[in-house]
Scaffold this active site. Sequence first.
Site, PDB file in Angstrom:
ATOM      1  N   GLU A 107      -3.698  -2.472 -11.982  1.00 17.06           N
ATOM      2  CA  GLU A 107      -3.152  -2.236 -10.635  1.00 17.06           C
ATOM      3  C   GLU A 107      -3.573  -3.423  -9.782  1.00 17.06           C
ATOM      4  O   GLU A 107      -4.749  -3.650  -9.536  1.00 17.06           O
ATOM      5  CB  GLU A 107      -3.704  -0.924 -10.056  1.00 17.06           C
ATOM      6  CG  GLU A 107      -3.115  -0.596  -8.695  1.00 17.06           C
ATOM      7  CD  GLU A 107      -3.438   0.830  -8.220  1.00 17.06           C
ATOM      8  OE1 GLU A 107      -4.059   1.594  -8.992  1.00 17.06           O
ATOM      9  OE2 GLU A 107      -3.060   1.168  -7.086  1.00 17.06           O
ATOM     10  N   ILE A 151       0.868  -1.191   0.000  1.00 14.10           N
ATOM     11  CA  ILE A 151       0.000   0.000   0.000  1.00 14.10           C
ATOM     12  C   ILE A 151       0.905   1.242   0.000  1.00 14.10           C
ATOM     13  O   ILE A 151       1.840   1.322   0.803  1.00 14.10           O
ATOM     14  CB  ILE A 151      -0.887   0.054   1.266  1.00 14.10           C
ATOM     15  CG1 ILE A 151      -1.685  -1.236   1.461  1.00 14.10           C
ATOM     16  CG2 ILE A 151      -1.836   1.249   1.223  1.00 14.10           C
ATOM     17  CD1 ILE A 151      -2.412  -1.304   2.812  1.00 14.10           C
TER      18      ILE A 151
END
Length: 240
Positions: free
Chosen positions: A112, A37
């Site tokens: 992604e 992240i």
Amino acid sequence: MLGSSLHQLGNLTQLMPTPDGTTKSQHIFTIAVEGNIGCGKTTFLQHFKGNPKVEVLPEPVDKWKSVKGYNSLDMMYKDAARWSLAFQSYVTLTMMEHHENKEETPKVKMIERSIYSTRHCFIENLHQGGLMPDIDYNILGEWHDWLNQNSTTDINLIVYLRASPQNCFDRIHKRNRDEEKDVPIEYLNSLHKLHEDWLIEKKRGELPAPLLVIDANLDLEDLQKKISQMEPKILSGNLS
Ligand code: TTP
Ligand code: MG
């Protein structure tokens, strides 16, 4: 080696009839961009956005934040033990939409993340951390096995943006996504370890595609320069 497989894939491109009578083709080459992240995946994808040969599919975080009025990402962060099965099922569905996405003209497709990191990093992390019970973990595992066997989950290249958990932590706080404001560094440490176990140590078995590792600890400007330099390699899939 990968260059020749790209060539073969190009030859194998199929035109698929659709119910509305148009034809859509398989993508000639699918690249999944992976990493912790805040490591810079969206920035990486942005770089290719204007390229007519590339179809860029950023992660549908907005969809996760608005499921018929419910913010499933926020619910998961606030009470993972209660909501992680619902949230991870929805993430899996939206990943599959990207894996299955087809275009009228063949292009390189850049996504992604993928269903692979959803499973090997996030679902695994929730289970290992005691936030997802065995039954939920096993059911999601069966879903993922079924999807791998019965649908299009093929990818041709994994780009791993490898960054230290501390850098990811700093970037997450800088961008200030409301749902992530309480994400502790320990969470990023475990996710980093799971990415490393999966991609570098190969503890999850053979990777679904060849791997390109990019040091993503650079500042934004240097990362952009590096992506520009590596662009021909990335888009040709020729890693040699
Ligand atoms: P990321 O998929 O890591 O995307 P990002 O936009 O934060 O990364 P980058 O800055 O590199 O572009 O995560 C998005 C959010 O969704 C994050 O809070 C983690 C969460 N998430 C899960 O909880 N489970 C999942 O399976 C996935 C894919 C994301
Ligand atoms: Mg992103």
